[in-house]
Design a protein around this motif. Structure first.
Motif, PDB file in Angstrom:
ATOM      1  N   GLY A 221      -7.307  46.070  33.193  1.00 60.65           N
ATOM      2  CA  GLY A 221      -6.681  46.641  32.009  1.00 60.65           C
ATOM      3  C   GLY A 221      -7.500  46.390  30.757  1.00 60.65           C
ATOM      4  N   TYR A 222      -7.963  45.141  30.576  1.00 60.70           N
ATOM      5  CA  TYR A 222      -8.768  44.835  29.392  1.00 60.70           C
ATOM      6  C   TYR A 222     -10.114  45.558  29.430  1.00 60.70           C
ATOM      7  N   LEU A 223     -10.714  45.646  30.632  1.00 57.95           N
ATOM      8  CA  LEU A 223     -11.994  46.341  30.736  1.00 57.95           C
ATOM      9  C   LEU A 223     -11.856  47.820  30.409  1.00 57.95           C
ATOM     10  N   SER A 230     -15.617  51.759  23.474  1.00 55.06           N
ATOM     11  CA  SER A 230     -17.022  51.369  23.625  1.00 55.06           C
ATOM     12  C   SER A 230     -17.863  51.758  22.418  1.00 55.06           C
ATOM     13  N   ASP A 231     -17.448  52.837  21.718  1.00 51.46           N
ATOM     14  CA  ASP A 231     -18.230  53.258  20.549  1.00 51.46           C
ATOM     15  C   ASP A 231     -18.102  52.271  19.390  1.00 51.46           C
ATOM     16  N   GLN A 232     -17.078  51.409  19.437  1.00 50.33           N
ATOM     17  CA  GLN A 232     -16.899  50.425  18.372  1.00 50.33           C
ATOM     18  C   GLN A 232     -17.500  49.061  18.722  1.00 50.33           C
ATOM     19  N   LEU A 233     -18.007  48.927  19.959  1.00 49.70           N
ATOM     20  CA  LEU A 233     -18.595  47.670  20.396  1.00 49.70           C
ATOM     21  C   LEU A 233     -20.104  47.681  20.178  1.00 49.70           C
ATOM     22  N   PRO A 234     -20.712  46.510  20.104  1.00 52.19           N
ATOM     23  CA  PRO A 234     -22.177  46.463  20.010  1.00 52.19           C
ATOM     24  C   PRO A 234     -22.793  47.158  21.221  1.00 52.19           C
ATOM     25  N   PRO A 235     -23.953  47.801  21.082  1.00 56.40           N
ATOM     26  CA  PRO A 235     -24.546  48.578  22.188  1.00 56.40           C
ATOM     27  C   PRO A 235     -24.766  47.753  23.459  1.00 56.40           C
ATOM     28  N   ARG A 236     -25.192  46.505  23.312  1.00 59.66           N
ATOM     29  CA  ARG A 236     -25.477  45.728  24.513  1.00 59.66           C
ATOM     30  C   ARG A 236     -24.212  45.364  25.282  1.00 59.66           C
ATOM     31  N   TRP A 237     -23.057  45.468  24.639  1.00 58.58           N
ATOM     32  CA  TRP A 237     -21.809  45.184  25.330  1.00 58.58           C
ATOM     33  C   TRP A 237     -21.389  46.327  26.248  1.00 58.58           C
ATOM     34  N   GLY A 238     -21.826  47.529  25.942  1.00 58.78           N
ATOM     35  CA  GLY A 238     -21.437  48.697  26.736  1.00 58.78           C
ATOM     36  C   GLY A 238     -21.916  48.584  28.175  1.00 58.78           C
ATOM     37  N   ARG A 239     -23.174  48.196  28.360  1.00 56.79           N
ATOM     38  CA  ARG A 239     -23.719  48.053  29.719  1.00 56.79           C
ATOM     39  C   ARG A 239     -23.000  46.934  30.478  1.00 56.79           C
ATOM     40  N   ALA A 240     -22.745  45.815  29.779  1.00 58.80           N
ATOM     41  CA  ALA A 240     -22.041  44.708  30.423  1.00 58.80           C
ATOM     42  C   ALA A 240     -20.623  45.116  30.822  1.00 58.80           C
ATOM     43  N   THR A 241     -19.946  45.865  29.938  1.00 58.05           N
ATOM     44  CA  THR A 241     -18.585  46.313  30.259  1.00 58.05           C
ATOM     45  C   THR A 241     -18.585  47.241  31.475  1.00 58.05           C
ATOM     46  N   HIS A 242     -19.576  48.144  31.529  1.00 57.71           N
ATOM     47  CA  HIS A 242     -19.663  49.071  32.662  1.00 57.71           C
ATOM     48  C   HIS A 242     -19.887  48.318  33.972  1.00 57.71           C
ATOM     49  N   GLN A 243     -20.781  47.323  33.962  1.00 63.54           N
ATOM     50  CA  GLN A 243     -21.042  46.544  35.176  1.00 63.54           C
ATOM     51  C   GLN A 243     -19.814  45.732  35.589  1.00 63.54           C
ATOM     52  N   GLN A 245     -16.743  46.570  35.092  1.00 63.20           N
ATOM     53  CA  GLN A 245     -15.791  47.499  35.695  1.00 63.20           C
ATOM     54  C   GLN A 245     -16.180  47.821  37.144  1.00 63.20           C
ATOM     55  N   GLN A 246     -17.472  48.023  37.377  1.00 59.07           N
ATOM     56  CA  GLN A 246     -17.920  48.310  38.743  1.00 59.07           C
ATOM     57  C   GLN A 246     -17.586  47.167  39.692  1.00 59.07           C
ATOM     58  N   GLN A 247     -17.912  45.953  39.297  1.00 58.82           N
ATOM     59  CA  GLN A 247     -17.661  44.803  40.168  1.00 58.82           C
ATOM     60  C   GLN A 247     -16.166  44.535  40.323  1.00 58.82           C
ATOM     61  N   SER A 248     -15.408  44.808  39.280  1.00 57.26           N
ATOM     62  CA  SER A 248     -13.960  44.627  39.374  1.00 57.26           C
ATOM     63  C   SER A 248     -13.357  45.614  40.367  1.00 57.26           C
ATOM     64  N   ARG A 249     -13.819  46.871  40.319  1.00 51.91           N
ATOM     65  CA  ARG A 249     -13.336  47.865  41.284  1.00 51.91           C
ATOM     66  C   ARG A 249     -13.746  47.486  42.710  1.00 51.91           C
ATOM     67  N   ARG A 250     -14.977  46.974  42.849  1.00 54.66           N
ATOM     68  CA  ARG A 250     -15.420  46.555  44.183  1.00 54.66           C
ATOM     69  C   ARG A 250     -14.553  45.411  44.709  1.00 54.66           C
ATOM     70  N   MET A 251     -14.230  44.449  43.853  1.00 55.45           N
ATOM     71  CA  MET A 251     -13.364  43.356  44.274  1.00 55.45           C
ATOM     72  C   MET A 251     -11.970  43.870  44.629  1.00 55.45           C
ATOM     73  N   GLN A 252     -11.500  44.843  43.884  1.00 55.07           N
ATOM     74  CA  GLN A 252     -10.201  45.425  44.191  1.00 55.07           C
ATOM     75  C   GLN A 252     -10.220  46.106  45.558  1.00 55.07           C
TER      76      GLN A 252
END
Length: 460
Positions: A221-223, A230-243, A245-252
């Motif tokens: 939910g937070y991710l 994402s447009d309001q976050l620093p650019p380097r946070w966008g890639r980290a957030t995307h990764q 989300q991917q790992q969270s979905r994989r764990m799910q």
């Protein structure tokens, strides 16, 4: 020895002929000497008969000539036979003593299905009593319908696990081997400790998987909220957030598959059984696989050579077959051909549902371990596709619940075939028909709900 005896007879005959010639009666002399020889021979025969009947184990009676040789030869053969019998008896006694000392029950059953011999452990585990139960039919003493069915079917490739007839808290594993003239050797092991450990493992996996769902839901939910802003976050946070989300979905996905495996292992299928129209199910899976393929343009076909229906859970079988087909789509090169074949086996031995592809194939050294949980053929590629390593384990458990089995054939560079063989008892026949549907995969940016969430790949 025989030559010496013949020489002796010739000398006696010559002596009798000479004496008869001197006395003027050669014939009577020869007859007299022959009668004397026959009398001695009958005497030795009588000794032989008496020795064989009363004390053949003692030394043979005294004799001379060929009779002494025969007596000695028979005595030596008798001694060798007795020594062999003694050695065999010692071996049998040793086997019985060693079997009697085993903690596992050992039961010998004759060709008529009656108890012939058992060790002491069988008395404690199965309740056999000596000598009253000797000669009793085994199925009269072990009356569990599941054991009787297993015993009568004579398919002992897999062991049978049942509670002890003496104590419901004791779990036994039965293994039967056929030998000789339809005789059987039954080994019974107490696997209560292993059974409880396996139950603890299942409970642990189910409980941990269930408890992890809630925190993962919160994290997801937070991710998703971070992704929306994402447009309001620093650019380097966008890639980290995307990764994340991917790992969270994989764990799910891993948790979902573990919960599914736990349900397959612990629940009963009887209440879910229905008649499954295989042709309709395969056509639906083919359409979903086309969407999953996207621009890879796989050629996916269904070849229906029978109208037989399967008795079981449609949701479970759809999940299993979808695993095989979707993973073939994901792990074969673009443009590959994938076939789903449903056909009867000869001599009313059931039917087989095969999923074939002409992809890269799997090395033979991996085939025996493909059904193990989390086993991966290509770890790097599996990580890229988000696989969990549980797909083929799910397929195996689904088929086991339907009394079916999975066979895997593959050759590197020539493709792979997964065959799901259903026994005749799991089928409902409607008649013969042959239909074939084929369709080239269409391009589509969106996937159906079923194709969007396939279970893990078996080739990981």
């Amino acid at each position: 020895m025989w030559q010496a005896e013949l020489t002796r007879i010739v000398y006696i005959a010559l002596f009798a002929a000479t004496a008869g010639w001197l006395s003027g009666s050669v014939a009577w002399a020869l007859v007299t000497m022959l009668a004397i020889y026959v009398i001695f021979a009958l005497r030795f025969v009588r000794r032989l008969d008496h020795w064989l009947e009363h004390n053949a184990s003692d030394e043979p009676p005294e004799s001379w000539g060929i009779w002494g040789h025969l007596f000695d030869k028979m005595y030596r053969h008798q001694r060798r036979y007795q020594q062999q019998q003694q050695r065999l008896t010692e071996i049998i006694n040793k086997v019985q003593r060693s079997s009697g000392a085993l903690r596992d029950a050992v039961v010998m059953i004759d060709q008529h299905g009656s108890l012939e011999w058992w060790n002491r452990a069988a008395e404690g585990l199965l309740g056999f009593r000596h000598p009253s139960d000797k000669g009793q039919a085994l199925t009269n003493l072990l009356r569990d319908p599941r054991f009787i069915s297993y015993y009568d079917k004579q398919d002992y490739q897999d062991p049978l696990v049942l509670a002890s007839p003496m104590d419901d808290n004791i779990v036994l594993e039965y293994q039967i081997t056929i030998f000789g003239r339809n005789e059987r050797l039954m080994l019974v092991r107490n696997i209560t400790r292993l059974y409880r450990l396996e139950q603890m493992r299942k409970d642990f996996v189910a409980n941990v998987s269930h408890e992890l769902r809630t925190p993962l839901t919160v994290i997801n939910g937070y991710l998703e909220t971070f992704a929306d802003y994402s447009d309001q976050l620093p650019p380097r946070w966008g890639r980290a957030t995307h990764q994340m989300q991917q790992q969270s979905r994989r764990m799910q996905n891993i948790i979902n598959d573990l919960l599914l495996l736990s349900r397959l292992e612990t629940t009963d299928i009887e209440g879910q059984q229905q008649y499954i129209e295989i042709d309709l199910m395969l056509d639906s899976i083919r359409q979903d696989a086309q969407l999953l393929s996207g621009d890879k343009e796989h050629r996916i076909t269904t070849d229906l050579r029978t109208d037989a229906r399967v008795i079981g859970s449609e949701n479970e079988l759809r999940s299993a077959i979808s695993n095989l087909v979707f993973n073939a789509v994901k792990y074969t090169p673009p443009g590959s051909t994938i076939k789903m074949i449903w056909q009867e086996l000869p001599h009313n031995k059931g039917a087989v549902l095969a999923v074939e592809d002409n992809g890269e194939g799997i090395d033979a050294r991996h085939l025996p371990r493909l059904t193990e949980r989390f086993y991966r053929v290509d770890k790097g590629r599996s990580a890229e596709t988000g696989g969990t390593g549980l797909g083929l384990a799910i397929v195996k458990h689904v088929l086991l619940r339907h009394n079916a089995k999975l066979d895997i054939k593959s050759e590197v560079g020539k493709g792979t075939q997964f065959s799901c063989t259903f026994p005749d008892t799991s089928l409902a026949m409607q008649g013969e028909s042959t239909r074939e549907h084929s369709n080239t995969v269409a391009h589509s940016p969106e996937l159906s709900d079923l194709a969007a969430q396939p279970s893990d790949n078996f080739r990981e």
